[in-house]
Design a protein around this motif. Structure first.
Motif, PDB file in Angstrom:
ATOM      1  N   ARG A 179      -4.755  -0.576 -14.587  1.00  0.00           N
ATOM      2  CA  ARG A 179      -4.511  -0.270 -13.177  1.00  0.00           C
ATOM      3  C   ARG A 179      -3.104  -0.764 -12.868  1.00  0.00           C
ATOM      4  O   ARG A 179      -2.832  -1.962 -12.949  1.00  0.00           O
ATOM      5  CB  ARG A 179      -5.550  -0.956 -12.296  1.00  0.00           C
ATOM      6  CG  ARG A 179      -5.484  -0.574 -10.821  1.00  0.00           C
ATOM      7  CD  ARG A 179      -6.642  -1.202 -10.054  1.00  0.00           C
ATOM      8  NE  ARG A 179      -6.597  -0.887  -8.632  1.00  0.00           N
ATOM      9  CZ  ARG A 179      -7.132   0.180  -8.076  1.00  0.00           C
ATOM     10  NH1 ARG A 179      -7.769   1.062  -8.841  1.00  0.00           N
ATOM     11  NH2 ARG A 179      -7.041   0.395  -6.778  1.00  0.00           N
ATOM     12  N   SER A 180      -2.212   0.168 -12.516  1.00  0.00           N
ATOM     13  CA  SER A 180      -0.788  -0.160 -12.392  1.00  0.00           C
ATOM     14  C   SER A 180      -0.229   0.333 -11.068  1.00  0.00           C
ATOM     15  O   SER A 180      -0.344   1.517 -10.727  1.00  0.00           O
ATOM     16  CB  SER A 180      -0.003   0.479 -13.547  1.00  0.00           C
ATOM     17  OG  SER A 180       1.373   0.154 -13.462  1.00  0.00           O
ATOM     18  N   TYR A 181       0.370  -0.603 -10.311  1.00  0.00           N
ATOM     19  CA  TYR A 181       1.069  -0.249  -9.074  1.00  0.00           C
ATOM     20  C   TYR A 181       2.562  -0.151  -9.366  1.00  0.00           C
ATOM     21  O   TYR A 181       3.143  -1.053  -9.970  1.00  0.00           O
ATOM     22  CB  TYR A 181       0.817  -1.306  -8.000  1.00  0.00           C
ATOM     23  CG  TYR A 181      -0.575  -1.255  -7.420  1.00  0.00           C
ATOM     24  CD1 TYR A 181      -0.896  -0.366  -6.402  1.00  0.00           C
ATOM     25  CD2 TYR A 181      -1.575  -2.106  -7.898  1.00  0.00           C
ATOM     26  CE1 TYR A 181      -2.170  -0.315  -5.865  1.00  0.00           C
ATOM     27  CE2 TYR A 181      -2.855  -2.064  -7.370  1.00  0.00           C
ATOM     28  CZ  TYR A 181      -3.143  -1.168  -6.355  1.00  0.00           C
ATOM     29  OH  TYR A 181      -4.421  -1.121  -5.830  1.00  0.00           O
ATOM     30  N   ASN A 233       0.804  -1.229   0.000  1.00  0.00           N
ATOM     31  CA  ASN A 233       0.000   0.000   0.000  1.00  0.00           C
ATOM     32  C   ASN A 233       0.835   1.276   0.000  1.00  0.00           C
ATOM     33  O   ASN A 233       0.279   2.381  -0.012  1.00  0.00           O
ATOM     34  CB  ASN A 233      -0.980   0.006   1.173  1.00  0.00           C
ATOM     35  CG  ASN A 233      -0.296  -0.027   2.535  1.00  0.00           C
ATOM     36  OD1 ASN A 233       0.937   0.079   2.635  1.00  0.00           O
ATOM     37  ND2 ASN A 233      -1.075  -0.193   3.586  1.00  0.00           N
ATOM     38  N   GLN A 234       2.151   1.131   0.009  1.00  0.00           N
ATOM     39  CA  GLN A 234       3.033   2.299  -0.090  1.00  0.00           C
ATOM     40  C   GLN A 234       3.429   2.596  -1.537  1.00  0.00           C
ATOM     41  O   GLN A 234       4.060   3.617  -1.810  1.00  0.00           O
ATOM     42  CB  GLN A 234       4.302   2.073   0.741  1.00  0.00           C
ATOM     43  CG  GLN A 234       4.044   1.946   2.240  1.00  0.00           C
ATOM     44  CD  GLN A 234       5.312   1.611   3.006  1.00  0.00           C
ATOM     45  OE1 GLN A 234       6.010   0.651   2.706  1.00  0.00           O
ATOM     46  NE2 GLN A 234       5.610   2.421   4.010  1.00  0.00           N
ATOM     47  N   ARG A 235       3.069   1.721  -2.453  1.00  0.00           N
ATOM     48  CA  ARG A 235       3.439   1.904  -3.854  1.00  0.00           C
ATOM     49  C   ARG A 235       2.614   3.007  -4.511  1.00  0.00           C
ATOM     50  O   ARG A 235       1.539   3.369  -4.041  1.00  0.00           O
ATOM     51  CB  ARG A 235       3.252   0.595  -4.627  1.00  0.00           C
ATOM     52  CG  ARG A 235       4.124  -0.552  -4.164  1.00  0.00           C
ATOM     53  CD  ARG A 235       3.824  -1.837  -4.914  1.00  0.00           C
ATOM     54  NE  ARG A 235       2.467  -2.313  -4.643  1.00  0.00           N
ATOM     55  CZ  ARG A 235       1.900  -3.339  -5.260  1.00  0.00           C
ATOM     56  NH1 ARG A 235       2.568  -3.998  -6.200  1.00  0.00           N
ATOM     57  NH2 ARG A 235       0.676  -3.717  -4.951  1.00  0.00           N
ATOM     58  N   GLY A 236       3.143   3.516  -5.625  1.00  0.00           N
ATOM     59  CA  GLY A 236       2.368   4.444  -6.430  1.00  0.00           C
ATOM     60  C   GLY A 236       1.275   3.705  -7.179  1.00  0.00           C
ATOM     61  O   GLY A 236       1.382   2.498  -7.436  1.00  0.00           O
ATOM     62  N   LEU A 237       0.208   4.430  -7.535  1.00  0.00           N
ATOM     63  CA  LEU A 237      -0.904   3.831  -8.271  1.00  0.00           C
ATOM     64  C   LEU A 237      -1.311   4.738  -9.418  1.00  0.00           C
ATOM     65  O   LEU A 237      -1.540   5.936  -9.230  1.00  0.00           O
ATOM     66  CB  LEU A 237      -2.109   3.598  -7.360  1.00  0.00           C
ATOM     67  CG  LEU A 237      -3.404   3.164  -8.048  1.00  0.00           C
ATOM     68  CD1 LEU A 237      -3.239   1.815  -8.742  1.00  0.00           C
ATOM     69  CD2 LEU A 237      -4.557   3.115  -7.046  1.00  0.00           C
TER      70      LEU A 237
END
Length: 239
Positions: free
Chosen positions: A19-21, A8-12
């Motif tokens: 939909r890319s993390y 949940n710290q990744r960019g989105l």
């Protein structure tokens, strides 16, 4: 030492069809603390809608590989390569002096879920090259299977960098250990499920920078699929 970066710290980036993390800084997502690790520059976890994809676009001087988790990914490039990759397939494109390619969801009814990973090359201006290989589940079950290496060891694909990439599947009491040479870094990415690494629990989408460890021990997996990157140490980029 394991430095954890939770999922949940990744960019989105959510573009509707995509939909890319982003584990590391990429495109419009920028975090000065997350600009790659050694020669590992990009880990994007992508979900692409049915029939959608990335139109033809260029790359240069980059080692780019795709790892499909679910569905089928269609690839075409200016080297004349056309292929569809599915779970178990590894696709590696060495962009070198320049290549353009497209990537589309091969299905008109189902999502494709895959990782796209970029590693900086040791040399610039090399001849572009495409490689693809299938690694069966049995080769990764309860072990770390070498899938990329600079010398093509153990039937792995050949990457133009002092880096080795392993894939593993772990469930229940399955365990494996990877020894790390002195002055090497490593990076762990959990593609799905959860697993314990050197006593630390990692879950789907989590990553970990690894420094000053002699070995990595994977255990107590719950439907875990992991990628492990053995990378250049303090002399590598963006450490």
């Amino acid at each position: 030492m394991l430095e954890i970066r939770h999922a949940n710290q990744r960019g989105l980036a959510n573009h509707g069809w995509l939909r890319s993390y982003h584990t590391f800084s990429f495109a419009s997502y920028y975090d000065p603390e997350q600009v790659g690790f050694s020669d590992l520059l990009v880990i994007n976890e992508d979900r692409v809608a049915p029939g959608q994809g990335f139109g033809t676009h260029p790359h240069r001087d980059m080692e780019i590989f795709s790892y499909v988790l679910n569905g089928a990914l269609e690839h075409k490039d200016t080297m004349g390569t056309g292929s569809v990759i599915r779970p178990g397939d590894i696709q590696l494109m060495s962009a070198g002096t320049g290549v353009a390619h497209s990537e589309y969801n091969h299905s008109n009814t189902e999502l494709v879920h895959f990782l796209q990973i970029w590693i900086g090359p040791a040399s610039r201006g090399t001849k572009p090259r495409y490689q693809q290989q299938h690694f069966a589940e049995a080769e990764k079950r309860g072990k770390l299977r070498l899938i990329l290496s600079p010398d093509g060891a153990q039937g792995s694909l050949t990457i133009q960098q002092d880096a080795r990439v392993y894939a593993g599947l772990f469930n229940g009491d399955e365990t494996a250990q990877l020894a790390l040479a002195p002055n090497r870094y490593a990076y762990i990415h959990v593609a799905r499920g959860s697993v314990t690494v050197n006593g630390t629990r990692l879950s789907e989408g989590d990553g970990a920078r690894v420094r000053d460890e002699e070995a990595l021990t994977f255990a107590d997996g719950q439907g875990a699929e992991v990628l492990v990157f053995d990378l250049r140490g303090p002399d590598g980029a963006a450490a």
